[in-house]
Design an enzyme around this catalytic site. Structure first.
Site, PDB file in Angstrom:
ATOM      1  N   TRP A 184     -10.083  35.051 -17.517  1.00  0.00           N
ATOM      2  CA  TRP A 184     -10.719  36.108 -18.297  1.00  0.00           C
ATOM      3  C   TRP A 184     -11.825  35.527 -19.179  1.00  0.00           C
ATOM      4  O   TRP A 184     -12.842  36.183 -19.419  1.00  0.00           O
ATOM      5  CB  TRP A 184      -9.688  36.844 -19.147  1.00  0.00           C
ATOM      6  CG  TRP A 184     -10.295  37.997 -19.873  1.00  0.00           C
ATOM      7  CD1 TRP A 184     -10.487  38.122 -21.214  1.00  0.00           C
ATOM      8  CD2 TRP A 184     -10.846  39.187 -19.287  1.00  0.00           C
ATOM      9  NE1 TRP A 184     -11.116  39.311 -21.501  1.00  0.00           N
ATOM     10  CE2 TRP A 184     -11.340  39.983 -20.338  1.00  0.00           C
ATOM     11  CE3 TRP A 184     -10.955  39.646 -17.969  1.00  0.00           C
ATOM     12  CZ2 TRP A 184     -11.940  41.220 -20.117  1.00  0.00           C
ATOM     13  CZ3 TRP A 184     -11.555  40.881 -17.749  1.00  0.00           C
ATOM     14  CH2 TRP A 184     -12.037  41.649 -18.817  1.00  0.00           C
TER      15      TRP A 184
ATOM     16  N   GLU B 296     -12.057  43.639 -14.618  1.00  0.00           N
ATOM     17  CA  GLU B 296     -10.702  43.254 -14.223  1.00  0.00           C
ATOM     18  C   GLU B 296     -10.659  42.903 -12.736  1.00  0.00           C
ATOM     19  O   GLU B 296      -9.992  41.938 -12.334  1.00  0.00           O
ATOM     20  CB  GLU B 296      -9.717  44.389 -14.518  1.00  0.00           C
ATOM     21  CG  GLU B 296      -9.566  44.758 -15.981  1.00  0.00           C
ATOM     22  CD  GLU B 296      -8.905  43.675 -16.814  1.00  0.00           C
ATOM     23  OE1 GLU B 296      -8.382  42.698 -16.236  1.00  0.00           O
ATOM     24  OE2 GLU B 296      -8.925  43.800 -18.053  1.00  0.00           O
TER      25      GLU B 296
ATOM     26  N   TYR C 110     -13.699  40.102 -28.557  1.00  0.00           N
ATOM     27  CA  TYR C 110     -13.144  41.044 -27.583  1.00  0.00           C
ATOM     28  C   TYR C 110     -11.843  41.637 -28.105  1.00  0.00           C
ATOM     29  O   TYR C 110     -11.627  42.856 -28.041  1.00  0.00           O
ATOM     30  CB  TYR C 110     -12.916  40.331 -26.254  1.00  0.00           C
ATOM     31  CG  TYR C 110     -12.278  41.194 -25.188  1.00  0.00           C
ATOM     32  CD1 TYR C 110     -12.964  42.272 -24.631  1.00  0.00           C
ATOM     33  CD2 TYR C 110     -10.976  40.937 -24.741  1.00  0.00           C
ATOM     34  CE1 TYR C 110     -12.372  43.074 -23.665  1.00  0.00           C
ATOM     35  CE2 TYR C 110     -10.386  41.734 -23.775  1.00  0.00           C
ATOM     36  CZ  TYR C 110     -11.090  42.798 -23.248  1.00  0.00           C
ATOM     37  OH  TYR C 110     -10.490  43.597 -22.295  1.00  0.00           O
TER      38      TYR C 110
END
Length: 201
Positions: free
Chosen positions: A46, A38, A16
């Site tokens: 996350w 988000e 990522y």
């Protein structure tokens, strides 16, 4: 050669970081995916979002915002029953609501990306001090965008969430200065240097 510390936690983080985080997004489909992830992350890690990303793609029609905006009760049930899905009806409803609000912003601005990038003058922001840490969780810019989105009806778009979104989509470059990704962005995309913006560390 420096490297952002969090990117070495595991392979998903590394991929990522190296290929998405901070790379400029000017595609509304990709922007909606980032924003939705988000929003879904609120109250979660996350790392969990990255692990469940394929599940979210499956449940939310690969983040096609026009399809998501038209979801009904049967879609809510389908999504919540998707194996591995975060079982939060409030977040699923919020995602549908945000897709509808997203469409309205596109009607007004042509592209949602144009709305977001308009706050930065179309350039990636390099805040003084960020590249050598510490990095805030929100700032004046994210608070202003958050306020505007909430006024337009968006949900789960607080200043902290929006700051993360701006980092992810390249509106703010918060890579470490010695990170190769920082160097790549500065060398290949238009940037602007700014002072810290009423930040919350």
């Amino acid at each position: 050669m420096g490297y952002c510390g969090w990117a070495s936690i595991d392979e998903l983080d590394r991929q990522y970081h190296d290929h998405e985080w901070g790379i400029l997004v000017h595609d509304d489909w990709r922007m909606f995916e980032h924003l939705t992830l988000e929003c879904l992350q609120c109250g979660c890690s996350w790392a969990l979002m990255l692990k469940k990303r394929e599940i979210f793609q499956q449940g939310f029609d690969n983040f096609e915002f026009d399809k998501a905006a038209a979801y009904d009760e049967s879609d809510i049930e389908r999504i919540l029953n998707t194996e591995g899905m975060i079982r939060s009806p409030r977040k699923v409803w919020a995602m549908i609501n945000n897709a509808q609000c997203y469409q309205k912003v596109r009607e007004e601005y042509g592209f949602f990306c144009d709305y977001i990038w308009g706050f930065a003058g179309g350039k990636t922001i390099l805040y003084q001090g960020h590249a050598s840490g510490p990095i805030p969780v929100s700032n004046g810019l994210s608070a202003r965008i958050s306020k505007g989105l909430r006024r337009r009806g968006f949900k789960y778009v607080g200043a902290v969430t929006i700051y993360s979104h701006l980092q992810a989509c390249g509106t703010i470059n918060d890579h470490d200065k010695e990170c190769p990704c920082y160097q790549h962005i500065v060398a290949n995309y238009p940037t602007v240097n700014k002072r810290r913006d009423h930040e919350v560390i």
